[in-house]
Design an enzyme around this catalytic site. Structure first.
Site, mmCIF file in Angstrom:
data_model
loop_
_atom_site.group_PDB
_atom_site.id
_atom_site.type_symbol
_atom_site.label_atom_id
_atom_site.label_comp_id
_atom_site.label_asym_id
_atom_site.label_seq_id
_atom_site.Cartn_x
_atom_site.Cartn_y
_atom_site.Cartn_z
ATOM 1 N N GLU A 68 6.766 -1.325 30.526
ATOM 2 C CA GLU A 68 5.906 -0.261 30.270
ATOM 3 C C GLU A 68 5.184 0.218 31.343
ATOM 4 O O GLU A 68 4.761 -0.369 32.342
ATOM 5 C CB GLU A 68 4.783 -0.732 29.139
ATOM 6 C CG GLU A 68 3.736 0.385 28.800
ATOM 7 C CD GLU A 68 2.891 0.050 27.647
ATOM 8 O OE1 GLU A 68 2.705 -1.309 27.393
ATOM 9 O OE2 GLU A 68 2.449 1.048 26.971
ATOM 10 N N CYS A 270 2.561 0.654 23.772
ATOM 11 C CA CYS A 270 1.541 1.905 23.328
ATOM 12 C C CYS A 270 2.023 3.093 23.943
ATOM 13 O O CYS A 270 1.644 4.372 23.251
ATOM 14 C CB CYS A 270 0.174 1.721 23.483
ATOM 15 S SG CYS A 270 -0.578 0.372 22.451
ATOM 16 N N ASN A 393 5.998 1.230 17.413
ATOM 17 C CA ASN A 393 5.612 0.274 18.057
ATOM 18 C C ASN A 393 4.110 -0.222 17.624
ATOM 19 O O ASN A 393 3.197 0.424 17.711
ATOM 20 C CB ASN A 393 5.231 0.589 19.460
ATOM 21 C CG ASN A 393 4.867 -0.468 20.505
ATOM 22 O OD1 ASN A 393 5.238 -1.534 20.522
ATOM 23 N ND2 ASN A 393 3.265 -0.145 20.945
ATOM 24 N N GLU A 394 4.167 -1.367 16.777
ATOM 25 C CA GLU A 394 3.028 -1.823 16.212
ATOM 26 C C GLU A 394 2.036 -0.931 15.517
ATOM 27 O O GLU A 394 0.769 -1.092 15.546
ATOM 28 C CB GLU A 394 2.423 -2.936 17.225
ATOM 29 C CG GLU A 394 1.843 -2.487 18.295
ATOM 30 C CD GLU A 394 1.301 -3.381 19.358
ATOM 31 O OE1 GLU A 394 0.145 -2.981 19.753
ATOM 32 O OE2 GLU A 394 1.522 -4.534 19.449
HETATM 33 O O1 AHR Z 1 1.546 -4.977 26.479
HETATM 34 C C1 AHR Z 1 0.355 -4.250 26.386
HETATM 35 C C2 AHR Z 1 0.101 -3.695 25.025
HETATM 36 O O2 AHR Z 1 -0.012 -4.704 24.095
HETATM 37 C C3 AHR Z 1 1.496 -2.656 24.564
HETATM 38 O O3 AHR Z 1 1.340 -1.450 25.213
HETATM 39 C C4 AHR Z 1 1.050 -2.647 23.123
HETATM 40 O O4 AHR Z 1 2.324 -2.650 22.547
HETATM 41 C C5 AHR Z 1 0.353 -4.002 22.897
HETATM 42 O O5 AHR Z 1 -0.786 -3.542 22.056
#
Ligand code: AHR
Length: 667
Positions: A68, A270, A393-394
């Site tokens: 990321e 995120c 994603n979450e």
């Molecule tokens: O790994 C850091 C963050 O943790 C990621 O962007 C997110 O998916 C999670 O909340």
């Protein structure tokens, strides 16, 4: 720091509310989240029996990496571009106080530096710099991502788009500056076109600054009076990973490749959906095509994303290191940590669905399709062979999420039944999103869902190592997509303890290879001085790379990934109580090149001696390779790797030092 409350913080809060502060803080094994206090006084003996004939298949995607653009992981990190704000597109939305002039400054007087927007190179890249020269001499200097690193004798590709704004051409000298301001290399380009034109040259560094702080700079110095417009001012080392143009920083990319990841997840986290679908969501189409046409956006972690490292480059990297690509795309629902859930209006969902379908065409379509054609134009006519796509994603699992997820998923399954969709079950190891996410995943018969857990180290030992033993063996599989042991501290530290507790968890993941088919630690990269999140697997500056114990653990699992799990039992009789016994773990696998690999983790403060029996073994050699990872202090970050060999046979003994991971392998 993190915007979310981690699992360990939540547990501590709950325990305090219940008046159980003492347990939450101390617990039978010491402070929650840090080293267990159990002190054994003498060595411990155990036995292990491995049945060489009783096997369980392990997927070929078991150990991957999570990439990321957080902590300057991409721009200023893995992406080898050295010029910061090359596109003059930084804005206050990226970070407070930032502007289109960020990272640029004037040295000397008689030169004016303005930002203009009329008739830009491309609508996606509306700002550019204008240099107006009265007196020749001053220069426009770029400070890079915390300085420029130059290596003696190395060649650098300079390029920029430029346009003559006045009535005469302007020659511009470009050059590399050492930490002390000495010119290490320079060349001259002439800006003589009245329309945007790409100018380029190669610069060679006469000296290096890579052993120092690497606070070199880069400059543009007009040599004639007049006015010139400049944009996409770029400087790349030629020596990128695999020599790719617009490529990746070689040492960092190699450090990732050495993990032997079976897949690479990108672009988040995120970042995949940003804080808002209208604002900083990572729509993949904006990250492909020629660099000047890509759409830079603010990074959800508070800086600027050029997206020079875009979907094409991610897939190219996957191909270069023999890993599957796992792009995570939005289903049109905002990040749950944005404070409220907003979703793309239903009458605009066509775009989200189409983006998902077009991504498969971009990756796999023939060159006569629109998106397959763009891939070919970018230099890769052959399909990338995309197999996996993560949807979401979450996010908070709500009606709004489910209806949108279903639209994207149904369209993908209908058009591309071979694509394996990975769903999401929220940010926690349990709770509302987890429960509803799993229910929804089963209802939709999703192949895989992505579980996340950032928890205290003891949780990985006491709960996570057996987490999957009782999961349903049929139906939806698990991708343990973001996990890390979070010990107390600010910044949260990487220690022998956190890494070994993660290793214990991974032995459980291998044992449950029929349930867990993918895993990745998160986050991957953290640039010194630019961190929004700790801990990370790898830290780096412009000149060096600091691997953590977690990195070494991940490498030991990645390099020794199995195709089959060999069923085994590990026992300590009465030598250890139940919780102590949980602190020693083992796994046994066979690899694709026919090796048998035994992995052991000992987080006790005393050595452990294991008598191993290989049941049903044929042709066991006399010796095996051994690698031992250990450190002087359980709560310290220092570690040592020792390789050697040990005597083995159908029965043998393996000695596990206190606080260690040991890998034994033989053919
Ligand atoms: O790994 C850091 C963050 O943790 C990621 O962007 C997110 O998916 C999670 O909340």
């Amino acid at each position: 720091m993190n915007r979310k409350t981690t699992g360990s913080m939540l547990l501590a809060l709950i325990a305090m509310t219940l008046g159980a502060t003492a347990f939450a803080q101390q617990g039978p094994f010491g402070p929650r989240g840090n080293a267990p206090a159990a002190q054994l006084t003498g060595p411990v003996n155990g036995t292990m029996t491995v049945n060489m004939n009783d096997k369980l298949k392990i997927s070929d995607t078991m150990f991957g990496i999570f990439f990321e653009d957080i902590n300057y992981g991409a721009d200023g990190g893995l992406y080898a571009e050295l010029v910061a704000n090359r596109d003059f597109e930084c804005t206050p939305a990226d970070a407070r106080g930032w502007s289109a002039k960020k990272f640029w400054s004037l040295e000397g007087s008689g030169l004016t530096f303005d930002i203009a927007t009329d008739d830009p190179i491309h609508a996606n890249n509306p700002h550019y710099g204008v240099l107006t020269v009265d007196t020749v001499g001053p220069r426009l200097v770029n400070e890079g991502f915390g300085g420029f690193r130059y290596d003696k004798g190395a060649k650098y590709d300079f390029s920029m788009f430029a346009r003559q704004q006045g009535d005469k051409p302007v020659k511009i000298e470009v050059g590399l500056l050492s930490d002390t301001g000495k010119v290490l290399g320079s060349g001259t380009v002439e800006v003589k076109s009245k329309t945007w034109e790409k100018v380029s040259l190669v610069l060679t560094a006469s000296d290096g600054n890579s052993t120092e702080d690497a606070c070199g700079k880069f400059y543009l110095k007009p040599l004639d009076s007049g006015t010139a417009a400049v944009d996409m001012v770029s400087l790349f080392p030629q020596d990128t990973f695999m020599g790719r143009k617009n490529g990746l920083r070689k040492d960092l990319a190699q450090t990732l490749a050495d993990l032997k990841p079976q897949f690479v997840r990108f672009p988040g986290g995120c970042v995949a959906h940003g804080n808002s679908w209208q604002d900083d969501c990572y729509y993949w189409k904006d990250s492909v095509g020629s660099l000047e046409e890509r759409k830079p956006i603010k990074n959800r972690w508070g800086y600027h994303q050029t997206r020079g490292l875009g979907y094409f480059e991610y897939m190219q990297f996957c191909e270069d290191i023999g890993a599957y690509a796992l792009p995570i795309i939005t289903v049109g629902v905002d990040c749950q940590f944005a404070g409220r859930q907003q979703a793309v209006p239903m009458d605009q969902m066509d775009r989200i669905v189409q983006d998902a379908l077009d991504l498969v065409e971009f990756a796999n379509g023939s060159t006569d399709t629109k998106w397959g054609g763009l891939r070919a134009k970018m230099g890769h006519p052959k399909p990338f062979g995309l197999k996996y796509i993560g949807l979401g994603n979450e996010e908070q699992i709500t009606d709004a999420f489910e209806v949108r997820f279903k639209m994207v998923n149904d369209a993908l399954v209908a058009k591309y039944p071979d694509i394996v969709v990975v769903g999401t079950v929220g940010p926690g190891a349990s709770g509302g999103d987890y429960d509803r996410g799993w229910k929804f995943a089963r209802q939709e018969k999703l192949p895989i869902v992505d579980e996340h857990f950032y928890m205290n180290p003891n949780w990985f030992v006491d709960s996570a190592q057996h987490r999957y033993d009782n999961y349903d063996r049929n139906g939806t599989k698990v991708y343990a997509g973001e996990y890390a042991a979070h010990a107390q501290g600010n910044p949260r530290p990487n220690t022998i303890e956190t890494a070994l507790d993660e290793a214990i968890f991974l032995t459980g993941v291998e044992r449950n290879g029929d349930v867990v088919v993918m895993s990745s630690y998160a986050p991957l990269l953290g640039k010194h001085g630019n961190m929004q999140w700790t801990p990370n697997m790898i830290y780096f500056s412009n000149t060096k790379i600091d691997k953590t114990t977690t990195y070494e653990v991940q490498k030991l699992f990645g390099a020794n990934a199995g195709t089959n799990y060999l069923k085994n039992t590990l026992s300590f009789g009465n030598a250890l109580n139940q919780r102590q016994a949980l602190r020693v773990a083992a796994s046994a696998v066979q690899t694709k090149d026919g090796k048998t690999v035994l992995k052991y983790v000992n987080t006790l403060n005393v050595p452990v001696s294991i008598s191993v029996t290989l049941d049903n073994a044929a042709n066991v050699p006399d010796s095996a390779e051994s690698t031992v990872l250990t450190g002087p202090s359980f709560t310290g970050k220092d570690y040592k790797l020792t390789t050697g060999s040990i005597k083995i046979g159908k029965t043998f003994t393996v000695e596990l030092p206190a606080y260690s991971m040991t890998v034994i392998s033989f053919k």
